[in-house]
Design a protein around this motif. Structure first.
Motif, PDB file in Angstrom:
ATOM      1  N   ASN A   1      -7.005   6.969  -4.311  1.00 51.15           N
ATOM      2  CA  ASN A   1      -5.646   7.234  -4.827  1.00 51.15           C
ATOM      3  C   ASN A   1      -4.711   6.036  -4.758  1.00 51.15           C
ATOM      4  O   ASN A   1      -3.547   6.125  -5.143  1.00 51.15           O
ATOM      5  CB  ASN A   1      -5.027   8.410  -4.067  1.00 51.15           C
ATOM      6  CG  ASN A   1      -5.878   9.655  -4.241  1.00 51.15           C
ATOM      7  OD1 ASN A   1      -6.342   9.940  -5.352  1.00 51.15           O
ATOM      8  ND2 ASN A   1      -6.138  10.357  -3.154  1.00 51.15           N
ATOM      9  N   ASP A   2      -5.220   4.915  -4.233  1.00 53.85           N
ATOM     10  CA  ASP A   2      -4.390   3.716  -4.168  1.00 53.85           C
ATOM     11  C   ASP A   2      -4.410   3.034  -5.535  1.00 53.85           C
ATOM     12  O   ASP A   2      -5.083   2.010  -5.733  1.00 53.85           O
ATOM     13  CB  ASP A   2      -4.922   2.738  -3.102  1.00 53.85           C
ATOM     14  CG  ASP A   2      -4.893   3.329  -1.713  1.00 53.85           C
ATOM     15  OD1 ASP A   2      -3.933   4.058  -1.423  1.00 53.85           O
ATOM     16  OD2 ASP A   2      -5.818   3.071  -0.929  1.00 53.85           O
TER      17      ASP A   2
ATOM     18  N   LYS B   1       3.367   4.054  -5.501  1.00 56.41           N
ATOM     19  CA  LYS B   1       2.719   4.786  -6.600  1.00 56.41           C
ATOM     20  C   LYS B   1       3.252   4.409  -7.977  1.00 56.41           C
ATOM     21  O   LYS B   1       2.622   4.703  -8.987  1.00 56.41           O
ATOM     22  CB  LYS B   1       2.932   6.310  -6.418  1.00 56.41           C
ATOM     23  CG  LYS B   1       2.336   6.872  -5.136  1.00 56.41           C
ATOM     24  CD  LYS B   1       0.853   7.106  -5.299  1.00 56.41           C
ATOM     25  CE  LYS B   1       0.205   7.512  -3.985  1.00 56.41           C
ATOM     26  NZ  LYS B   1      -1.158   7.017  -3.845  1.00 56.41           N
ATOM     27  N   LYS B   2       4.468   3.818  -8.005  1.00 54.31           N
ATOM     28  CA  LYS B   2       5.083   3.506  -9.304  1.00 54.31           C
ATOM     29  C   LYS B   2       5.258   2.004  -9.477  1.00 54.31           C
ATOM     30  O   LYS B   2       5.686   1.318  -8.534  1.00 54.31           O
ATOM     31  CB  LYS B   2       6.449   4.193  -9.399  1.00 54.31           C
ATOM     32  CG  LYS B   2       6.327   5.707  -9.593  1.00 54.31           C
ATOM     33  CD  LYS B   2       7.485   6.239 -10.421  1.00 54.31           C
ATOM     34  CE  LYS B   2       8.498   7.001  -9.756  1.00 54.31           C
ATOM     35  NZ  LYS B   2       9.073   7.390  -8.705  1.00 54.31           N
TER      36      LYS B   2
ATOM     37  N   ARG C   1       0.848  -1.202   0.000  1.00 46.74           N
ATOM     38  CA  ARG C   1       0.000   0.000   0.000  1.00 46.74           C
ATOM     39  C   ARG C   1       0.879   1.247   0.000  1.00 46.74           C
ATOM     40  O   ARG C   1       1.937   1.260   0.626  1.00 46.74           O
ATOM     41  CB  ARG C   1      -0.905   0.029   1.233  1.00 46.74           C
ATOM     42  CG  ARG C   1      -2.101  -0.873   1.082  1.00 46.74           C
ATOM     43  CD  ARG C   1      -3.216  -0.419   2.008  1.00 46.74           C
ATOM     44  NE  ARG C   1      -4.198  -1.495   2.178  1.00 46.74           N
ATOM     45  CZ  ARG C   1      -5.285  -1.386   2.926  1.00 46.74           C
ATOM     46  NH1 ARG C   1      -5.531  -0.272   3.596  1.00 46.74           N
ATOM     47  NH2 ARG C   1      -6.140  -2.384   3.022  1.00 46.74           N
ATOM     48  N   GLY C   2       0.436   2.253  -0.673  1.00 46.25           N
ATOM     49  CA  GLY C   2       1.176   3.510  -0.680  1.00 46.25           C
ATOM     50  C   GLY C   2       2.167   3.611  -1.828  1.00 46.25           C
ATOM     51  O   GLY C   2       2.625   4.710  -2.148  1.00 46.25           O
TER      52      GLY C   2
ATOM     53  N   SER D   1      -4.585  -1.825  -8.404  1.00 45.47           N
ATOM     54  CA  SER D   1      -5.148  -1.212  -7.210  1.00 45.47           C
ATOM     55  C   SER D   1      -4.492  -1.832  -5.988  1.00 45.47           C
ATOM     56  O   SER D   1      -4.561  -3.049  -5.791  1.00 45.47           O
ATOM     57  CB  SER D   1      -6.663  -1.419  -7.213  1.00 45.47           C
ATOM     58  OG  SER D   1      -7.211  -0.969  -6.007  1.00 45.47           O
TER      59      SER D   1
ATOM     60  N   ILE E   1      -1.919   2.297  -9.228  1.00 48.09           N
ATOM     61  CA  ILE E   1      -0.664   2.397  -9.983  1.00 48.09           C
ATOM     62  C   ILE E   1      -1.010   2.254 -11.452  1.00 48.09           C
ATOM     63  O   ILE E   1      -1.603   1.254 -11.850  1.00 48.09           O
ATOM     64  CB  ILE E   1       0.320   1.280  -9.549  1.00 48.09           C
ATOM     65  CG1 ILE E   1       0.652   1.400  -8.061  1.00 48.09           C
ATOM     66  CG2 ILE E   1       1.585   1.313 -10.414  1.00 48.09           C
ATOM     67  CD1 ILE E   1       1.374   0.195  -7.480  1.00 48.09           C
TER      68      ILE E   1
END
Ligand code: GDP
Length: 424
Positions: A419-420, A385-386, A382-383, A413, A422
């Motif tokens: 916002n979770d 982004k890439k 989790r967290g 996801s 990629i």
């Protein structure tokens, strides 16, 4: 530009979250099939919501939520859902209900309950929301369209005509009281008043939106395997869950649907009865259920514990193909972070032969899973982004799945929040 968000599996893939996320850049969000029998769970700044009838875009003030003609519309549920979100401080959403949508009648819910009761152990595991009796009546041409609520003369002729047949079954098959026709008319008057502010010709509304270059999102309920034609019949739902049906259930041209985002879950879960080849049981299933989704894998509408299983490449490849997938959104991947090894179903063994093509139900019932084990990544993703920041074994899992299903995974996801996500 029209996009569809649909499920590849048995439902509960996380379509609500993906729709909610894509809704940020959409103008219209349209429900095109199904009813209040399933739900979407959405987590946002206002709180956590389980929606059954309203599309997932209702939390944005720039979107219009459309209930298309293909929906089984439960008017009191819609009414209460609107109230429940405005009560929590969400601004009053813009809502349009198709004048051609048909209404779930109080007796549809009774019939659903009585039939499940009559079938006992052989029941379909219906959510008893009246969906199957509703769609039966729609195709038997004795359903009630929203537009008909505004025509008293019609209602007074039609109610007794429909009730004659219903009452024979209620009294003789189920041994239950008949429909009170006077009370039914009063109920329909209440329904009329509840829905009146929202009713319009939604097909005209959407045609104009498309002409104006707006973005329209079609939001599917359940997944391919619950489709009445292509799913695990008869353990299916009563309306098509496929993106193609989005054109019919929303009243738009099929060639307008340019993007089909098929939501695929990183492991399997199912509710209700029916074949589930990669199903797991006991402690293994309990642990995945407890860790799954956002706070456990329990039905959004019913609270029922979901059946759990490993990722099924055969079912998911089929599920994506029938949807006409352009993009796969791969969800709840973060949940698998606890496993040392992750089994994946890569084939079905039926009568001694292995296939990767999803079979008809009679053969499906004989299928045994062929499992392959992939190494786990043993951490919380989790967290992130890439894509490149994901652990190597996690990327291996994604790429393995992508290769086996044959459709591009463009979104991953890794948490329940908006916002979770990629992008890849
Ligand atoms: P839907 O009917 O397809 O919308 O599915 P659900 O409403 O049952 O969604 C599944 C559950 O998973 C919900 O509780 C979501 O908040 C949650 N969820 C969605 N995506 C993710 C994800 O990537 N990670 C986690 N942990 N939970 C997710």
């Amino acid at each position: 530009m029209v996009k569809a968000v649909v499920g590849a599996n048995w439902g509960d893939e996380g379509k609500g979250k993906i729709t909610d996320m894509l809704a940020e850049k959409a103008d219209y969000i349209v429900r095109f099939q199904g009813g209040a029998n399933a739900g979407h769970t959405i987590v946002n700044d206002y709180g956590k919501f389980a929606l059954h009838t309203l599309p997932s875009g209702v939390f944005y003030d720039h979107t219009t939520s459309v209930i298309g003609n293909g929906v089984a519309l439960n008017i009191p549920v819609l009414f209460n859902e609107i109230k429940s979100i405005t009560d929590k401080g969400v601004p009053m959403p813009k809502i349009a209900v198709s004048d051609r949508a048909q209404i779930v009648m109080p007796y549809h819910i009774r019939f659903d309950e009585y039939e499940e009761e009559r079938l006992g152990k052989a029941s379909f595991g219906s959510t008893k929301s009246g969906i199957a009796p509703f769609y039966s009546d729609k195709y038997a041409k004795i359903g009630f369209q929203v537009s008909e609520l505004f025509d008293d003369e019609l209602l007074m002729e039609k109610i007794p005509r429909v009730c004659v047949q219903k009452n024979v079954i209620l009294e003789n098959l189920y041994k239950k009281p008949p429909i009170d026709e006077k009370k039914l008319l009063e109920t329909l008057h209440e329904y009329r008043d509840m829905v009146a502010p929202y009713v319009c010709d939604t097909a005209v509304l959407l045609e104009q939106a498309i002409k104006d270059g707006k973005t329209v999102l079609l939001e599917g309920q359940l997944g391919t395997l619950k489709d009445p034609d292509h799913g695990i019949y008869p353990m299916v739902t009563s309306s098509s869950t496929l993106a193609a049906y989005g054109a019919i259930g929303a009243g738009i041209a099929p060639y307008e649907i340019k993007q089909i985002v098929t939501v695929v879950k990183a492991y399997s879960s199912a509710v209700g009865a029916g074949a589930f080849v990669s199903e797991i049981f006991g402690d293994e299933a309990d642990e995945l259920r407890r860790r799954g989704g956002d706070g456990g894998e329990f039905g959004a509408t019913t609270g029922r514990p979901r059946r759990m299983g490993w990722f099924d490449c055969v079912a998911s490849k089929y599920g994506c193909r029938l949807q006409g997938t352009t993009d796969v959104a791969f969800t709840v991947l973060d949940v698998l972070g606890y496993l040392d090894e992750i089994p994946v179903c890569v084939g079905y063994e039926i009568d001694g032969e292995v296939t990767t093509d999803f079979p008809v139900t009679s053969r499906l019932n004989k299928a045994k899973p062929v499992l392959e084990k992939l190494p786990g990544w043993k951490c919380d993703i989790r967290g992130i982004k890439k894509y490149d920041d994901l652990p190597e074994n996690c990327r291996r899992y994604i790429e393995f799945v992508e290769e086996h299903i044959g459709y591009p995974i463009t979104m991953i996801s890794n948490g329940p929040g908006r916002n979770d996500i990629i992008y890849r």
